[in-house]
Write an enzyme that holds these catalytic residues in place. Structure first.
Site, mmCIF file in Angstrom:
data_model
loop_
_atom_site.group_PDB
_atom_site.id
_atom_site.type_symbol
_atom_site.label_atom_id
_atom_site.label_comp_id
_atom_site.label_asym_id
_atom_site.label_seq_id
_atom_site.Cartn_x
_atom_site.Cartn_y
_atom_site.Cartn_z
ATOM 1 N N TYR A 441 0.827 -1.226 0.000
ATOM 2 C CA TYR A 441 0.000 0.000 0.000
ATOM 3 C C TYR A 441 0.853 1.266 0.000
ATOM 4 O O TYR A 441 2.032 1.223 0.249
ATOM 5 C CB TYR A 441 -1.099 -0.013 1.049
ATOM 6 C CG TYR A 441 -0.836 -0.042 2.528
ATOM 7 C CD1 TYR A 441 0.379 0.215 3.112
ATOM 8 C CD2 TYR A 441 -1.929 -0.327 3.387
ATOM 9 C CE1 TYR A 441 0.532 0.195 4.489
ATOM 10 C CE2 TYR A 441 -1.780 -0.357 4.760
ATOM 11 C CZ TYR A 441 -0.548 -0.084 5.308
ATOM 12 O OH TYR A 441 -0.409 -0.096 6.667
ATOM 13 N N GLU A 442 0.205 2.361 -0.378
ATOM 14 C CA GLU A 442 0.904 3.648 -0.550
ATOM 15 C C GLU A 442 1.976 3.537 -1.638
ATOM 16 O O GLU A 442 3.011 4.197 -1.574
ATOM 17 C CB GLU A 442 1.504 4.057 0.801
ATOM 18 C CG GLU A 442 1.606 5.538 1.050
ATOM 19 C CD GLU A 442 0.321 6.299 0.763
ATOM 20 O OE1 GLU A 442 -0.750 5.864 1.230
ATOM 21 O OE2 GLU A 442 0.390 7.303 0.055
ATOM 22 N N GLY A 443 1.688 2.701 -2.651
ATOM 23 C CA GLY A 443 2.643 2.495 -3.754
ATOM 24 C C GLY A 443 3.537 1.305 -3.493
ATOM 25 O O GLY A 443 4.318 1.323 -2.558
ATOM 26 N N GLN A 448 7.670 2.585 -6.046
ATOM 27 C CA GLN A 448 8.685 3.425 -5.392
ATOM 28 C C GLN A 448 9.959 3.460 -6.240
ATOM 29 O O GLN A 448 10.587 4.506 -6.394
ATOM 30 C CB GLN A 448 9.034 2.884 -3.995
ATOM 31 C CG GLN A 448 7.861 2.728 -3.043
ATOM 32 C CD GLN A 448 7.101 3.997 -2.799
ATOM 33 O OE1 GLN A 448 7.680 5.084 -2.740
ATOM 34 N NE2 GLN A 448 5.784 3.886 -2.697
#
Lengths: 596, 596
Positions: A441-443, A448
């Site tokens: 999650y969050e990329g 990244q």
């Protein structure tokens, strides 16, 4: 069986001995924030996390959240709500928010160790307040005055929480594909319609209201990522004076059943002509979202760090207690039935790997957070620009490395426990399951890596890398005559030089073939993570030697640094070789030929 | 959502094109076993695993096993028993057991692909028949005639199952500490008393009887590992004529709640003056257990392989279907809303890593199984000795590498799914949870590494390594003029040479300090695994080229080999550097200084 003790000694070492935070706070205008005050906050944070939320971690895993399908209401596990009320009452919700909006006005460098403790104690619980931060930042930077007054203050005070509603069933990494619609309504509001998935804290019983930040398309929106706007959609409607009204047409339709973080409510959220307010400019919603992404990604990195540390603490305790076999070099505890397993080299390998990645990773993460303070408060524009470049460069590294290392650390910790690591009773397997979300999650880690390689290195021409390489060079020069760190200076200089060369080579290759960027990205990201850790470990040794810590503390830092340079840093050999091989080994095979 | 399709094409390639199994079968006296027969077995195995047990995998995870505390009886998930009865009726239970005892007499090289399919389809279900194999082997090699007649035949026929009762609460890796007692009784039997934990298939509802193989101490037993004897303890008492009697005093006291393999009954077994029969010689029980350890460890390696393959199949399917973002080198499917994620280099990296580790690992594992056939059936004593040395050397490598790679492959597969990889609906997270046990049971990876380094390399003076290095040299010579594999010969020779040098260096260091063995063990094991895979990948390319497979098949093997040599084999750089750093970085730090 799975206790948590906040690692205050190492947190203090990181903040005060290595990062010189007290000086930084003074320089950035946090005049009244001295070491004594920070110590008091850390100690109270330790008390709250160790005694209030850590004991709820296993309960949360066992109970999970539940959804009443008739009402769309989510119930959190026993004790979760009470812990949150205590958290809010004690002012933790607004720890790093400006005093103007009811916050405590603390630097992020102080918020970040508290965050680490919360995540280590109870990751799933920590997700509820975490999501408020995104909403806080969006409102602070892009909200109109009335929106700040009406929506921001209750969040900062912890009376309401926030969410970030981005993902839809057919789009996650690629938000340009999203379909949720926003149609202008009579009162200046918009009617929002669509389905969002994977919405953390989408509903719960902590607070009366929840402020959803929702990405949606206006009727005249261009296609793709440049046609997305950001809206505030409260669970309970609120007028411009802050009066609560009727329930809004937003509702949790289902809870996901997940591998871990069972107590974190992961909701399918249905918006059905829900009343929403535009925040920021039309079609600029994705940019507004990106401004809060640095801190959100740093925060997820911290989640990884916290989980690693809790796993390590327990693995260390177990390895000291568990008696099994004799040391090959002769019994170390002949009076016992067998030696504790910490005598065995391979158990030490697993423990030292964790210790090196955690303590080094702590500096990597805290340094990132301190750059947020620089960016917001440094007087000199050049300093802010420098912090911005470095923060942008380091954010994907912090997010990806600290989370991937949490997979590795929880893995080693389970392995130290043997069969007991696999059963629920000892709590180690929960840490591994919980950690598994952090690289997604969050990329994802792949996202990244692309952000680092494609945007931060290629598009921004490596501005952040140059700053970091400058820090390394400054350190190497300053410590040139320091015998205590002499053994690390050469290897550090070498890795810095290779880091720069690899960056240039990838840049050259990418001019001929854009796929070289994606092909190098993952290995480049980890190369960067280990290179950065080499710097922080060398600095840790220097800082420990220069400190008033007892000799045993200094020895531990030095020996762990030696372990890092001897046993972890050589991972760069593999990453450098993979990068050198270029894109062809990845790109040649036809997609049909991967298998049936 | 998580389908399984047996990879018959690659299984056949491994058996017939690379390993020349048809010739081997003829040489070893399996005259009637030709390719046609093996094909028929594989196809029926595929049908059974794909359609009968694969659909029960998710059900098993959701339901788990349940224990009636009043009766000690374990109930398996819905459908499990019926599937087992079908399995037994079709003769699968005794596939590789001698015909004398009711088995099919198939070579292990044929049993092993069937085992892979079972594990991929439903690991937890597969554990029930798996445990019977240990009992089969112990009885075959160490049982008296009446014991074989009474206990072995029903197991081979699948009418009963077996267990292996080794672990106790205070001892797992170190069985020398075990406390279970065996006291001689009047009828030639023994009264067994003690508690065993982590007993797979300790109770269930598949069969009327269960044959426990139990390690215990006789009254006059010397302390430590040389005072342990092996006993047969049936769930229902059996007389020497095979007549069933009363229930024995053995009973499941609890089921463990585990991270995964929920449907595998992991029992606490209480023996309370239970009737048991000595098998083999007194005090030689541990040795008897070790004789069955090679195949048990190979079998767990196969579990890793199966899980990796199932994860990969699903990740590949998803990566071809899921549309997200455009290729950096230009849209590949401009007519679609976005490109399928398989166009992205980093997704390809994850998929190719799985493919390279699975297809290479398949050969590593199958080759190990074929050595069991050599050991049992080769006419020439020198051939058997050679097979024995090589099997002993490769067993810890197969077990540890295939299981660790299953952690890695299931990880990558989840990562390809993004957020969908973390939720139960898609089934990917179950594969990761199930895989997590494989690096722990049947000896952790650390134990495998010590077995390889301490016993197979140091004590046995690297006899197995020499055989493998000879195979590499023979291959390199034979293919010296083969343009199709020319690019791999140089790197393969290099890694073989370094492998040998590292082995010698560790041996020299170990003379000065025994901890050098443990310090090098883990990295040496993985170095060995990647070196072995380099050989199998080079051989795969040669075998594919020499075969009648279509060009696309040959290309896929070659491109995957290139990926392996470019992107995976460089992992040896890190392992070699870690080994070179010696024991000091691991051993210097005082145990007190690891943390609080």
């Amino acid at each position: 069986m799975n206790a948590y003790k906040a690692p205050l000694a190492d947190i203090r070492f990181a903040l005060f001995d290595v990062l010189d935070s007290e000086q930084t706070f003074a320089r950035l205008g946090f005049g009244e924030i001295n070491r004594e005050l920070v110590d008091a906050i850390l100690e109270e944070g330790a008390r709250f996390t160790e005694t209030v939320i850590a004991p709820l971690n296993h309960i949360g895993d066992q109970h999970g959240c539940s959804l009443d399908k008739d009402t769309g209401k989510v119930t959190t596990p026993p004790g979760f709500r009470e812990a949150y009320l205590q958290f809010a009452e004690n002012g933790w919700a607004g720890l790093t928010s400006p005093a103007d909006f009811g916050g405590q006005g603390m630097p992020h460098a102080v918020g970040v160790p508290v965050k680490e403790m919360i995540d280590a104690a109870n990751l799933a619980w920590g997700n509820f307040p975490l999501l408020s931060h995104g909403a806080t930042e969006a409102l602070m930077h892009h909200g109109e005055d009335w929106q700040k007054e009406v929506f921001l203050k209750p969040i900062v005070e912890g009376r309401w929480t926030g969410t970030m509603c981005l993902t839809e069933p057919h789009c996650g990494s690629d938000l340009g594909l999203l379909k949720t619609r926003a149609v202008p309504a009579a009162n200046g509001a918009y009617a929002i319609t669509g389905t969002k998935i994977f919405i953390t804290a989408g509903d719960h019983d902590f607070t009366d209201n929840i402020v959803h930040l929702v990405l949606a398309r206006l009727p005249d929106a261009p296609a793709g990522s440049k046609g997305i706007s950001l809206f505030i959609v409260p669970k309970i409607k609120v007028d411009r004076d802050g009066n609560l009204g009727d329930a809004n047409a937003v509702r949790c339709g289902a809870l996901e059943h997940k591998m871990g973080i069972h107590a974190s409510a992961t909701c399918v959220m249905n918006f059905d002509d829900a009343e929403g307010w535009l925040i920021g400019e039309p079609h600029k919603g994705l940019m507004a979202m990106f401004t809060m992404m640095n801190t959100a990604r740093l925060a997820v990195g911290l989640q990884g760090l916290g989980l690693s540390d809790r796993a390590y603490q327990n693995a260390l305790r177990y390895s000291r207690d568990r008696l099994q076999m004799r040391s090959l070099s002769g019994a170390k505890f002949p009076e016992k039935a067998a030696d504790p397993i910490i005598v065995h080299p391979d158990v030490r390998r697993m423990l030292l790997t964790q210790k090196a990645l955690i303590e080094g990773g702590r500096l990597l993460g805290y340094h990132g957070a301190s750059l947020v303070d620089e960016l917001m408060h440094a007087e000199d524009a050049a300093d802010r620009e420098r912090a911005d470049a470095l923060l942008g460069f380091l954010t994907p590294i912090v997010k990806a490395c600290l989370t991937e290392w949490s997979i590795e650390c929880t893995y080693h910790a389970q392995q130290c426990f043997g069969g007991h690591g696999y059963i629920q009773e000892w709590g180690m397997e929960q840490l591994a399951r919980d950690a598994r979300i952090t690289t997604i999650y969050e990329g994802t880690t792949g996202i990244q890596a692309l952000d680092l390689m494609g945007r931060k290195v290629m598009q921004l021409k490596g501005a952040g890398l140059r700053v970091f390489l400058g820090m390394i060079e400054d350190f190497c020069k300053a410590e040139a005559d320091n015998a205590a760190v002499a053994e690390f200076i050469g290897p550090l200089r070498e890795v810095a030089q290779e880091w720069q060369q690899l960056t240039m080579r990838i840049g050259q290759n990418a001019m001929a073939d854009a796929d070289e960027i994606g092909a190098a990205a993952w290995d480049y990201l980890f190369y960067s993570g280990y290179a950065a850790l080499a710097y922080w470990w060398a600095r840790s040794v220097a800082a420990a030697e220069a400190s008033a810590h007892p000799q045993a503390f200094k020895n531990a830092k030095r020996e762990t640094a030696r372990f890092f340079f001897a046993r972890i840093l050589p991972r760069t050999r593999t990453h450098a070789a993979a990068i050198a091989s270029g894109a062809a080994p990845l790109m040649t095979l036809n997609a049909d030929a991967f298998g049936e």
